[in-house]
Write an enzyme that holds these catalytic residues in place. Sequence first.
Site, mmCIF file in Angstrom:
data_model
loop_
_atom_site.group_PDB
_atom_site.id
_atom_site.type_symbol
_atom_site.label_atom_id
_atom_site.label_comp_id
_atom_site.label_asym_id
_atom_site.label_seq_id
_atom_site.Cartn_x
_atom_site.Cartn_y
_atom_site.Cartn_z
ATOM 1 N N GLY A 1 6.351 -6.277 0.183
ATOM 2 C CA GLY A 1 5.576 -6.102 1.195
ATOM 3 C C GLY A 1 6.337 -6.407 2.545
ATOM 4 N N GLY A 2 5.685 -6.931 3.490
ATOM 5 C CA GLY A 2 6.502 -7.059 5.059
ATOM 6 C C GLY A 2 7.241 -8.490 4.837
ATOM 7 N N GLU B 1 11.276 -2.966 12.075
ATOM 8 C CA GLU B 1 10.723 -2.042 11.135
ATOM 9 C C GLU B 1 9.396 -1.613 11.620
ATOM 10 O OE1 GLU B 1 9.059 -3.365 7.323
ATOM 11 O OE2 GLU B 1 10.511 -1.678 6.362
ATOM 12 N N CYS C 1 10.185 1.637 2.350
ATOM 13 C CA CYS C 1 11.156 0.290 2.733
ATOM 14 C C CYS C 1 12.665 0.788 2.875
ATOM 15 C CB CYS C 1 11.190 -0.648 1.757
ATOM 16 S SG CYS C 1 11.347 -0.120 -0.016
ATOM 17 N N LYS D 1 -2.203 -8.446 -8.178
ATOM 18 C CA LYS D 1 -3.058 -8.324 -6.996
ATOM 19 C C LYS D 1 -2.520 -7.032 -5.947
ATOM 20 C CE LYS D 1 -3.251 -9.248 -2.827
ATOM 21 N NZ LYS D 1 -4.124 -7.972 -2.205
ATOM 22 N N GLU E 1 10.823 -8.169 -2.056
ATOM 23 C CA GLU E 1 11.381 -6.935 -1.684
ATOM 24 C C GLU E 1 10.750 -6.643 -0.607
ATOM 25 O OE1 GLU E 1 11.700 -3.523 -0.582
ATOM 26 O OE2 GLU E 1 10.794 -2.804 -2.428
ATOM 27 N N LEU E 2 11.377 -6.659 0.491
ATOM 28 C CA LEU E 2 10.781 -6.569 1.894
ATOM 29 C C LEU E 2 11.169 -5.497 2.497
ATOM 30 C CD1 LEU E 2 11.293 -10.734 2.292
ATOM 31 C CD2 LEU E 2 9.315 -9.357 1.399
ATOM 32 N N TRP F 1 0.854 -1.463 0.205
ATOM 33 C CA TRP F 1 -0.052 0.093 -0.126
ATOM 34 C C TRP F 1 0.870 1.180 -0.146
ATOM 35 C CZ3 TRP F 1 1.618 1.911 4.698
ATOM 36 C CH2 TRP F 1 2.065 1.006 5.586
ATOM 37 N N ASN F 2 2.088 1.119 0.257
ATOM 38 C CA ASN F 2 3.064 2.536 0.452
ATOM 39 C C ASN F 2 3.226 3.131 -0.917
ATOM 40 O OD1 ASN F 2 4.569 0.230 -0.119
ATOM 41 N ND2 ASN F 2 6.178 1.480 0.733
HETATM 42 O O1 TXE Z 1 1.967 -5.928 4.387
HETATM 43 P P1 TXE Z 1 1.685 -7.191 3.766
HETATM 44 P P2 TXE Z 1 1.161 -5.328 5.543
HETATM 45 C C1 TXE Z 1 5.879 -3.851 6.137
HETATM 46 C C2 TXE Z 1 5.645 -2.665 7.217
HETATM 47 C C3 TXE Z 1 4.228 -2.950 7.392
HETATM 48 C C4 TXE Z 1 4.095 -4.282 7.777
HETATM 49 C C5 TXE Z 1 2.778 -5.081 7.470
HETATM 50 O O2 TXE Z 1 6.673 -2.788 8.060
HETATM 51 O O3 TXE Z 1 3.943 -2.379 8.900
HETATM 52 O O4 TXE Z 1 5.029 -4.744 6.586
HETATM 53 O O5 TXE Z 1 2.100 -4.500 6.277
HETATM 54 C C6 TXE Z 1 -0.520 -9.137 0.267
HETATM 55 N N1 TXE Z 1 -0.153 -14.421 0.462
HETATM 56 N N2 TXE Z 1 5.762 -3.370 4.898
HETATM 57 O O6 TXE Z 1 0.663 -6.298 6.512
HETATM 58 O O7 TXE Z 1 0.729 -8.344 4.258
HETATM 59 C C7 TXE Z 1 -1.393 -8.185 0.688
HETATM 60 O O8 TXE Z 1 -2.613 -8.063 0.284
HETATM 61 C C8 TXE Z 1 -0.066 -13.572 -0.537
HETATM 62 C C9 TXE Z 1 6.756 -3.016 4.146
HETATM 63 O O9 TXE Z 1 0.101 -4.282 4.816
HETATM 64 O O10 TXE Z 1 3.071 -7.829 3.400
HETATM 65 C C10 TXE Z 1 -0.534 -6.996 -0.055
HETATM 66 O O11 TXE Z 1 -0.929 -6.911 -1.216
HETATM 67 N N3 TXE Z 1 -0.083 -12.171 -0.487
HETATM 68 C C11 TXE Z 1 6.628 -3.164 2.565
HETATM 69 C C12 TXE Z 1 0.825 -7.345 0.178
HETATM 70 O O12 TXE Z 1 0.762 -8.641 0.288
HETATM 71 C C13 TXE Z 1 -0.523 -11.794 0.654
HETATM 72 C C14 TXE Z 1 5.364 -2.535 2.136
HETATM 73 C C15 TXE Z 1 1.679 -6.733 1.078
HETATM 74 O O13 TXE Z 1 0.918 -7.021 2.440
HETATM 75 C C16 TXE Z 1 -0.661 -12.645 1.676
HETATM 76 C C17 TXE Z 1 4.394 -2.772 3.233
HETATM 77 C C18 TXE Z 1 -0.592 -13.979 1.662
HETATM 78 N N4 TXE Z 1 -0.941 -14.727 2.510
HETATM 79 C C19 TXE Z 1 4.395 -3.471 4.206
HETATM 80 N N5 TXE Z 1 -0.902 -11.910 2.740
HETATM 81 C C20 TXE Z 1 7.891 -2.473 1.895
HETATM 82 N N6 TXE Z 1 8.908 -3.496 1.518
HETATM 83 O O14 TXE Z 1 8.082 -1.335 1.306
HETATM 84 C C21 TXE Z 1 -1.000 -10.437 2.561
HETATM 85 N N7 TXE Z 1 -0.725 -10.502 1.150
#
Ligand code: TXE
Length: 495
Positions: free
Chosen positions: A231-232, A388, A287, A178, A253-254, A154-155
């Site tokens: 994502g996370g 983080e 990130c 997605k 990319e985490l 989402w960021n």
């Molecule tokens: O991210 P998620 P969240 C970090 C940041 C944040 C934390 C949690 O610290 O506070 O992660 O954020 C999809 N199988 N970053 O929970 O869950 C989800 O729908 C497949 C760092 O919002 O990682 C979304 O599209 N996909 C980061 C995507 O994963 C799944 C940017 C990312 O969401 C899933 C964001 C599953 N089981 C958060 N569960 C960066 N690297 O910039 C969720 N998703």
Amino acid sequence: MTHLTRFLNQIGGRPYESTTGRWLRSTNPFTGQDWAEVPLCGKDDVETAVEAAHLAFTRGPWPSLNPSGRGKLLRRLGDLVARDAEKLATIEVKDNGKLIAEMLGQLRYIPEWFYYFGGLADKIEGGVLPSDKTDVFAFTKQEPLGVVVAITPWNSPLLLLTWKLAPALAAGNTVVIKPSEFTSCSTLALMDLIKEAGFPNGVVNTVTGLGSEIGAALVEHPKVAKVAFTGGDTTGAAVYSEAARHIKHVTLELGGKSPNIIFADAKIDDAVKGAISGIFAASGQTCIAGSRLLVQRSVYDEVSARVVDFARSARLGNPLDGATQVGPITTQQQQEKVLHYIDIGRGEGARCLLGGGRPSAPELAQGWFVEPTIFGDVSNNMRIAREEIFGPVLSIIPFEDEVEAIAIANDSIYGLACGVWTSNIRRSFAMANAIRAGTVWVNTYRAVSFMAPFGGYKKSGIGRENGQAAINEYLQTKCIWINLGESVPNPFVLR
Ligand code: TXE
């Protein structure tokens, strides 16, 4: 009831709602009001999207389009994004609360990815192999993987999608996107441009919904060849292990806990600006946030005071107002997470030098704001220095010398990026060599480019985005042997 703007998915080139008939609302982080809705897709919709992408990969105009044709489509898409930059930027601001000034800059830059990878599409070369066998001609071809799933956060929804979409399409794959359930709208708006650019039906498809339901279903789908994820790290690990069970290609990319290191010999004015932009840009929700500010002890008091003064001047406000400098947090749950970490920092004994809560201004009351917050006297063992936070919270950590700076910087599970501020050229190289991170910036911070590889060491990820080599993450090598002999020898007569 307020009127909600409705955005639809696209599957197989057609607008697509969902089989669930349900909708997911997007809330404007500044007003706290729902402003749009997108379909809440389920597993049946995943099936439809993957089938459409698979069909487009195996049959029809896409596999027979030559690489230059793919490049032209990508360049046309770049032009369309440039044309609609303002519209897309505004959607993303309403969706995720980023500043309009930042988003306009980002949307004007995103076309470069489509131009760059469009240019690369017809420069994907195989090779003729030297041979130790007689009468054999052997060569390699680089081929696309198949259906690529792009899972985005989402960021920075459009930018991080572009980093995946441009090389995936240049390489000849088809894609199912997605987007994050919190910020799907700008991605769905981009789909109209993909159609307008002339990409054949089914080459790019979207499914919107919950990560735990449809994200997971996409990763395990047998017709998906690769998952490109940002994502996370917890979700990243789940995606990685599910992909491993099905032997799929993955790029991840985490997160990060990037050190931004200021030496006493740095130009302090510049270093202070670098520290501020490192952590407060996008309200710390990047990130690459420079969330650990390491400052050499001899300038520690001076630098801390100047960073605090600079941060205090930040104007919080409506992200759609060009004069706003710090916007809200994208989701309420993320705002709660950030505030919780601020409590943790206080509990750990770090000294709160600035901020430390929600702002009190009444005009910000509806939004999910967190004040720019700075902790001094942080030890690298504290949770606020190790985990983080993903918000506008800076931890300042003192160090004595180069050796200690390196030890602290590398003492992290992450390794995404690092900043070094120094006037000493020897030290620039020594630090760049010693830091275990995918990107090191010297006397600058936050620079990214379509030309420069980006990715993480350690738990910050696997694989690289951007730069020429990124296209290889979407290709596989086929080796072809052609027998030029007159006849095949008798297999029972071993030579
Ligand atoms: O991210 P998620 P969240 C970090 C940041 C944040 C934390 C949690 O610290 O506070 O992660 O954020 C999809 N199988 N970053 O929970 O869950 C989800 O729908 C497949 C760092 O919002 O990682 C979304 O599209 N996909 C980061 C995507 O994963 C799944 C940017 C990312 O969401 C899933 C964001 C599953 N089981 C958060 N569960 C960066 N690297 O910039 C969720 N998703």
